[in-house]
Design an enzyme around this catalytic site. Structure first.
Site, mmCIF file in Angstrom:
data_model
loop_
_atom_site.group_PDB
_atom_site.id
_atom_site.type_symbol
_atom_site.label_atom_id
_atom_site.label_comp_id
_atom_site.label_asym_id
_atom_site.label_seq_id
_atom_site.Cartn_x
_atom_site.Cartn_y
_atom_site.Cartn_z
ATOM 1 N N TRP A 138 59.025 40.632 4.785
ATOM 2 C CA TRP A 138 59.269 42.017 4.359
ATOM 3 C C TRP A 138 58.384 42.898 5.260
ATOM 4 C CZ3 TRP A 138 55.992 44.731 0.307
ATOM 5 C CH2 TRP A 138 56.569 45.921 -0.132
ATOM 6 N N ASP A 219 53.603 36.868 -3.358
ATOM 7 C CA ASP A 219 54.368 38.092 -3.527
ATOM 8 C C ASP A 219 55.684 37.682 -4.206
ATOM 9 O OD1 ASP A 219 55.492 40.534 -3.430
ATOM 10 O OD2 ASP A 219 55.678 40.675 -1.249
ATOM 11 N N LYS A 255 63.768 44.496 -9.080
ATOM 12 C CA LYS A 255 65.062 43.830 -8.870
ATOM 13 C C LYS A 255 65.546 43.160 -10.151
ATOM 14 C CE LYS A 255 63.539 44.412 -4.624
ATOM 15 N NZ LYS A 255 64.040 45.102 -3.468
#
Ligand SMILES: Cc1ncc(COP(=O)(O)O)c(C=O)c1O
Length: 413
Positions: A138, A219, A255
């Site tokens: 990311w 993460d 999400k």
């Protein structure tokens, strides 16, 4: 003359993902497709407000006790304890031992940032801290860790040849990394590749991290999106914790609850077992509180109240689990569909990876020229590394996408 001039403030480059989103918005072509942003879309290409979230919002609205007061610096207690249990498991020894320190954050980004700030200030040794992030990752990892004073290094992750995990090179790199480096590990549904280590591979990663005394920083932005199962997707984090590591976790509800813009997340620091572990967790909490106070004072309440309502009610929780399965199931179905349609067409390439990658993204391996052509000729937008957000595809645009990919791959091999 002012303190700030054109000479002292250079133009910074626009964030590539947000630039892509802007270009998509400005494109008036009727068949344009957005495969850039990592946000779930339903069968009609629309954002999906989870029905369970609507129910939780109704409950909040009807509750006469609801208000818009500030939360404590750490955030909403009922949210934090449920978020801990969701990630670490209801029987987590670390939670029972009182050696987990949790803060509500501005979604997953805020959690990564809070963790990075803490590590860069308190890591032992007086050298600049080093962080290892996967290649690719990311992109915001680069920015966050650079801005918080880290030396940022990459470890190999994706193999362009196998279109899978390059585990040997990854382990070799971590073996030679400076002792005590911070290593960012994505807990599941790796962004951007959609490739996760198997349990055996995670075990090998654990061994190297232990051998080199690295600090694992998980993460976890997609719990529930890889397998559709919240427990299964937390396996890697839980395994490290059971092995007695100290580590930290950035958790996002953007999400899996579809609360993107509400910015709901948590940062957890888990101290290694030991007689002073709970005192250390408390101290870490005292320092995080100062950082949080200086940065945001206290986190936003509304989204955390929604998440708390869902996480703390059995009926809402099981509804959420079913809705997660709908989202992950749709993504798996679309992957399968792209694969079989490209195979039927005989589109050049081997498309097996589409059904082995998991989560929101697929890493297509398309070249820059092909990606540009898809944008300019076909109005299909994906990030420059060839990642597509599978959620942007649906029965209404899939055929157009297949036509486009087939055309571009034949024209620009
Ligand atoms: C790997 C990873 N970490 C963290 C985040 C942070 O997301 P958010 O701040 O929206 O929770 C994302 C979002 O795309 C991500 O992909």
């Amino acid at each position: 003359m002012g303190s700030f001039t054109l000479a002292t403030v250079p133009v910074a480059t626009e964030d590539p993902l947000y630039r892509l989103m802007r270009e998509y918005r400005e494109d008036s072509h009727e068949k344009k497709i957005d495969l850039g942003i990592g946000a779930y879309r339903d069968e009609d290409g629309k954002p999906w407000v989870l029905p369970v979230v609507k129910r939780a919002e109704d409950l909040l609205r009807e509750n006469p006790q609801s208000n818009h007061e500030y939360l404590p610096i750490r955030g909403l207690d009922t949210f934090l304890s449920a978020a801990q249990r969701l990630m670490l498991g209801i029987e987590s020894k670390a939670i029972c031992d009182n050696r987990v320190c949790s803060f509500q954050t501005v979604s997953g980004t805020g959690a990564v940032h809070l963790g990075a700030t803490f590590i860069s200030r308190f890591h032992s040794g007086n050298v600049q801290p080093t962080v290892f992030i996967s290649d690719p990752t990311w992109p915001n990892h680069h920015q966050i860790f650079t801005q918080t004073g880290f030396v940022v290094e990459k470890y190999p992750y994706y193999s362009a040849t196998s279109k899978g995990l390059n585990v040997e090179d990854m382990l070799q790199c971590l073996r030679t990394a400076p002792r005590g480096s911070t290593v960012i590990l994505q807990g599941c549904a790796h962004n951007p590749t959609g490739i996760d280590p198997s349990q055996e591979e995670w075990k090998r990663i654990t061994e190297v991290v232990r051998e080199r005394e690295h600090f694992p920083f998980f993460d976890c932005a997609y719990q529930g999106f890889a397998s559709g199962d919240l427990e299964q997707d937390a396996w890697a984090c839980r395994y490290f914790i059971e092995q007695g590591f100290e580590c930290c976790i950035a958790q996002s509800f953007a999400k899996n609850l579809g609360l993107y813009g509400e910015r709901v997340g948590a940062f957890h620091f888990i101290c290694a077992p030991g007689s002073d572990a709970s005192e250390l967790a408390e101290r870490i909490g005292s320092q995080l509180a100062i950082m949080q106070r200086a940065e945001i004072s206290n986190p936003p309440a509304y989204g955390a109240q929604i998440a708390s309502a869902v996480l703390n009610d059995n009926e809402l929780f099981s509804q959420w689990q079913s809705e997660l399965k709908i989202m992950s199931g749709r993504l798996t179905g679309i992957r399968q569909e792209i694969k079989s349609q490209l195979e039927v067409r005989g589109t050049p390439g081997n498309w097996g990876f589409l059904s082995t990658q998991v989560g929101m993204f697929s890493y297509t391996g398309l070249s820059r020229r092909q990606i540009l052509e898809l944008k300019e000729k076909w109005h299909i937008y994906m990030t420059e590394n060839g990642r597509i957000s599978v959620a942007g595809l649906n029965p209404g645009n899939l055929q157009y996408f297949i036509d486009a990919v087939d055309d571009v791959l034949r024209a620009l091999p």
